[in-house]
Design a protein around this motif. Structure first.
Motif, short mmCIF file in Angstrom:
data_model
loop_
_atom_site.label_atom_id
_atom_site.label_comp_id
_atom_site.label_asym_id
_atom_site.label_seq_id
_atom_site.Cartn_x
_atom_site.Cartn_y
_atom_site.Cartn_z
N SER A 1 38.54 18.50 -11.71
CA SER A 1 37.93 19.42 -12.77
C SER A 1 37.30 20.34 -12.05
O SER A 1 36.53 20.03 -10.92
CB SER A 1 37.05 18.32 -13.18
N LEU A 2 37.27 21.48 -12.74
CA LEU A 2 36.56 22.81 -12.13
C LEU A 2 35.80 23.40 -13.16
O LEU A 2 36.12 23.84 -14.28
CB LEU A 2 37.71 23.80 -11.64
N LEU A 3 34.55 23.30 -12.95
CA LEU A 3 33.41 23.73 -13.86
C LEU A 3 33.95 25.53 -14.04
O LEU A 3 34.07 26.23 -12.99
CB LEU A 3 32.07 23.73 -13.45
N VAL A 4 34.07 25.74 -15.29
CA VAL A 4 33.94 27.53 -15.57
C VAL A 4 32.96 27.83 -16.68
O VAL A 4 32.53 26.86 -17.31
CB VAL A 4 35.44 27.74 -16.21
N ARG A 5 32.64 28.96 -16.59
CA ARG A 5 31.76 29.83 -17.59
C ARG A 5 32.35 29.78 -19.17
O ARG A 5 31.96 29.54 -20.01
CB ARG A 5 31.35 31.18 -17.25
N ASP A 6 33.60 30.25 -19.10
CA ASP A 6 34.38 30.38 -20.51
C ASP A 6 35.79 29.96 -20.38
O ASP A 6 36.57 30.35 -19.26
CB ASP A 6 34.20 31.91 -20.83
N TYR A 7 36.37 29.24 -21.13
CA TYR A 7 37.83 28.93 -21.20
C TYR A 7 38.85 30.20 -21.20
O TYR A 7 39.40 30.08 -20.56
CB TYR A 7 38.18 28.03 -22.20
N ASP A 8 38.56 31.04 -22.16
CA ASP A 8 39.71 31.92 -22.10
C ASP A 8 39.72 32.79 -20.90
O ASP A 8 40.78 33.45 -20.15
CB ASP A 8 39.37 33.12 -23.36
N GLU A 9 38.31 33.25 -20.31
CA GLU A 9 38.19 33.66 -19.08
C GLU A 9 38.69 33.25 -18.07
O GLU A 9 39.58 33.87 -17.09
CB GLU A 9 36.66 34.02 -18.92
N ALA A 10 38.87 32.01 -18.04
CA ALA A 10 39.32 31.20 -16.59
C ALA A 10 40.89 31.10 -17.00
O ALA A 10 41.35 31.33 -15.77
CB ALA A 10 38.84 29.83 -16.93
N ILE A 11 41.36 30.74 -18.01
CA ILE A 11 42.74 30.91 -18.39
C ILE A 11 43.46 32.29 -17.87
O ILE A 11 44.29 32.35 -17.21
CB ILE A 11 43.19 30.65 -19.76
N ASP A 12 42.84 33.32 -18.24
CA ASP A 12 43.10 34.70 -17.86
C ASP A 12 43.45 34.71 -16.21
O ASP A 12 44.13 35.36 -15.86
CB ASP A 12 42.56 35.62 -18.46
N TYR A 13 42.36 34.50 -15.75
CA TYR A 13 42.10 34.64 -14.07
C TYR A 13 43.12 33.71 -13.55
O TYR A 13 43.96 34.18 -12.47
CB TYR A 13 40.77 34.12 -13.79
N TYR A 14 43.33 32.27 -13.80
CA TYR A 14 44.15 31.71 -12.98
C TYR A 14 45.69 31.98 -13.61
O TYR A 14 46.49 31.80 -12.56
CB TYR A 14 43.87 30.08 -13.28
N THR A 15 45.91 32.30 -14.81
CA THR A 15 47.46 32.64 -15.03
C THR A 15 47.74 34.03 -14.73
O THR A 15 48.93 34.40 -14.49
CB THR A 15 47.70 32.16 -16.65
N GLN A 16 47.01 35.16 -15.02
CA GLN A 16 47.20 36.54 -14.58
C GLN A 16 47.05 36.91 -13.44
O GLN A 16 47.86 37.65 -12.73
CB GLN A 16 46.39 37.48 -15.81
N ILE A 17 45.94 36.33 -12.33
CA ILE A 17 45.63 36.92 -11.22
C ILE A 17 46.41 35.79 -10.29
O ILE A 17 47.06 36.34 -9.20
CB ILE A 17 44.19 36.96 -11.04
N LEU A 18 46.24 34.43 -10.48
CA LEU A 18 47.00 33.81 -9.41
C LEU A 18 48.13 33.13 -9.87
O LEU A 18 48.74 32.58 -8.94
CB LEU A 18 45.84 32.48 -9.45
N ASP A 19 48.69 33.60 -11.16
CA ASP A 19 49.99 33.16 -11.49
C ASP A 19 50.30 31.81 -11.72
O ASP A 19 51.45 30.98 -11.48
CB ASP A 19 51.18 33.68 -10.37
N PHE A 20 49.09 31.02 -11.95
CA PHE A 20 49.23 29.65 -12.65
C PHE A 20 49.98 29.32 -13.62
O PHE A 20 49.88 30.28 -14.61
CB PHE A 20 47.90 28.91 -12.55
#
Length: 131
Positions: free
Chosen positions: A9-28
């Motif tokens: 479990s990883l704490l985040v500020r915002d779901y959509d912001e986190a999804i964008d980062y991990y999928t668009q920047i880190l290619d998850f």
């Protein structure tokens, strides 16, 4: 009895912001995004081909908000193994990922430390083949 970690479990500020980062920047890969209530979602992401997943958990109160990016007390928290360190290092650097330690050749492989969107520290590692 064999066991393995399934997800963290990883704490985040915002779901959509986190999804964008991990999928668009880190290619998850986005594995799941299920709405559980008006304020809570079950969001899982994972590096391609990994059996361990991250559950992106939106902080629900001030105590949790204070821990975003600091879940490991400022130490490296997550270890991302890659089959091509220099490919991923260049891709992430080109996308603005902040590497806080220069790449180094260690006894276990090539490694560098980066900071994610929230300040969590990650090792990017290409492990050496042991013969």
């Amino acid at each position: 009895m064999p066991q393995q970690l399934g997800q963290l479990s990883l704490l985040v500020r915002d779901y959509d912001e986190a999804i964008d980062y991990y999928t668009q920047i880190l290619d998850f890969e986005l594995l799941e995004d299920t709405k559980l209530s008006e304020t809570k979602r079950w969001v899982r992401v994972s590096p391609p081909g990994s059996t361990c997943h991250l559950l992106l958990a939106k902080a629900a109160n001030e105590t949790q908000e204070r821990q975003i990016g600091f879940q490991a007390g400022g130490r490296v928290f997550l270890f991302l193994y890659t089959d091509d360190f220099w490919r991923d290092y260049k891709t992430y650097s080109d996308r603005g990922v902040e590497f806080i330690r220069e790449p180094a050749e260690e006894s276990y492989g090539t490694v560098s430390v980066f900071r994610d969107l929230y300040g969590n520290l990650w090792d990017l590692i290409e492990r050496k083949q042991i013969v």
